[in-house]
Design a protein around this motif. Sequence first.
Motif, PDB file in Angstrom:
ATOM      1  N   PHE A   1      -8.562   8.335  -6.310  1.00 38.92           N
ATOM      2  CA  PHE A   1      -7.938   7.201  -5.631  1.00 38.92           C
ATOM      3  C   PHE A   1      -6.510   6.998  -6.127  1.00 38.92           C
ATOM      4  N   LEU A   2      -6.325   6.973  -7.429  1.00 37.06           N
ATOM      5  CA  LEU A   2      -5.010   6.719  -8.007  1.00 37.06           C
ATOM      6  C   LEU A   2      -4.036   7.863  -7.725  1.00 37.06           C
ATOM      7  N   LYS A   3      -4.524   9.095  -7.729  1.00 39.72           N
ATOM      8  CA  LYS A   3      -3.662  10.244  -7.417  1.00 39.72           C
ATOM      9  C   LYS A   3      -3.185  10.162  -5.964  1.00 39.72           C
ATOM     10  N   GLN A   4      -4.092   9.837  -5.045  1.00 44.58           N
ATOM     11  CA  GLN A   4      -3.731   9.705  -3.629  1.00 44.58           C
ATOM     12  C   GLN A   4      -2.726   8.574  -3.430  1.00 44.58           C
ATOM     13  N   LEU A   5      -2.939   7.470  -4.133  1.00 47.74           N
ATOM     14  CA  LEU A   5      -2.037   6.322  -4.051  1.00 47.74           C
ATOM     15  C   LEU A   5      -0.652   6.675  -4.590  1.00 47.74           C
ATOM     16  N   ASP A   6      -0.621   7.309  -5.753  1.00 46.59           N
ATOM     17  CA  ASP A   6       0.646   7.666  -6.390  1.00 46.59           C
ATOM     18  C   ASP A   6       1.423   8.669  -5.534  1.00 46.59           C
ATOM     19  N   ASP A   7       0.726   9.618  -4.951  1.00 45.19           N
ATOM     20  CA  ASP A   7       1.378  10.622  -4.105  1.00 45.19           C
ATOM     21  C   ASP A   7       2.053   9.962  -2.900  1.00 45.19           C
ATOM     22  N   TYR A   8       1.378   8.984  -2.295  1.00 41.84           N
ATOM     23  CA  TYR A   8       1.939   8.304  -1.123  1.00 41.84           C
ATOM     24  C   TYR A   8       3.196   7.524  -1.506  1.00 41.84           C
ATOM     25  N   ILE A   9       3.117   6.780  -2.602  1.00 46.09           N
ATOM     26  CA  ILE A   9       4.274   5.968  -3.024  1.00 46.09           C
ATOM     27  C   ILE A   9       5.466   6.870  -3.337  1.00 46.09           C
ATOM     28  N   ARG A  10       5.236   7.947  -4.073  1.00 42.93           N
ATOM     29  CA  ARG A  10       6.333   8.839  -4.448  1.00 42.93           C
ATOM     30  C   ARG A  10       6.916   9.564  -3.231  1.00 42.93           C
TER      31      ARG A  10
END
Length: 255
Positions: free
Chosen positions: A149-158
């Motif tokens: 979840f956090l990896k997917q979230l971080d990828d989108y923000i970046r």
Amino acid sequence: MTESILVVDDNREILEFLSEVLGDTYKIHLAESAEIALQVMDTEVIQLIVLDVMLPGMDGFELCQLVKSNVEYCHIPIVLLTSKNSHRSHITGLEAGADAYIRKPFSPEFLQVQIANLLNNRLKIKAHFATSPFEDVRVMAHSKTDETFLKQLDDYIRKNIQDSQIDIDKLAEHMNMSRPTFYRKIKSLSALSPKELIDITRLKKAAGLIAENAYSLAEISRMVGYSTQSLFSRNFQKHFKVSPNEYLKSLPLAK
């Protein structure tokens, strides 16, 4: 911030007792069944669950397993309470994903210490993430589900970091959650609002760019989505307790 604890037990006297024991330290929500507990989790930001094994309908083991397998709740630590003293029931609780297992009868002090330890350990991790320029967001994960979840979230923000107005609704939709559910998940997992998490991600990206020593601070502020360099510098100082210039000078390659 006062942490919110959900206490689940079908015995009204136990609920009142635990409310008295924990109420001076935490915000307490009470539920007499698994179904009511799930309703509370759908509307409140919950930091920890104290869960009795013996419940009508769905029992505590089943609820624990459900919470730990659901991406919306799996970050919430669970303390299981039980009068079952067999090793088999202890193993069942751990297999269901419980973070602590307490046999009845127990002392209030013992329960308080268990809860405080679980919450304090997570608060330290959250604070470390928020104040460390290079700490990965996945440090806050307590399961493979949260890590994904956090990896997917971080990828989108970046990917969208140059956009100074990242749309929270679109971000929630990207994570397959409603906005309220997304907010509760992020708040409970990181102690940050989605907007604050986005801002910290911008600053961590900026820290990496500063370390490359290939861009001016004005360029970096634009690259990470800040409208002005002054706002970027203020926020960098606020979160990392050092200005961008001071941070650059502290890096080995800058010396």
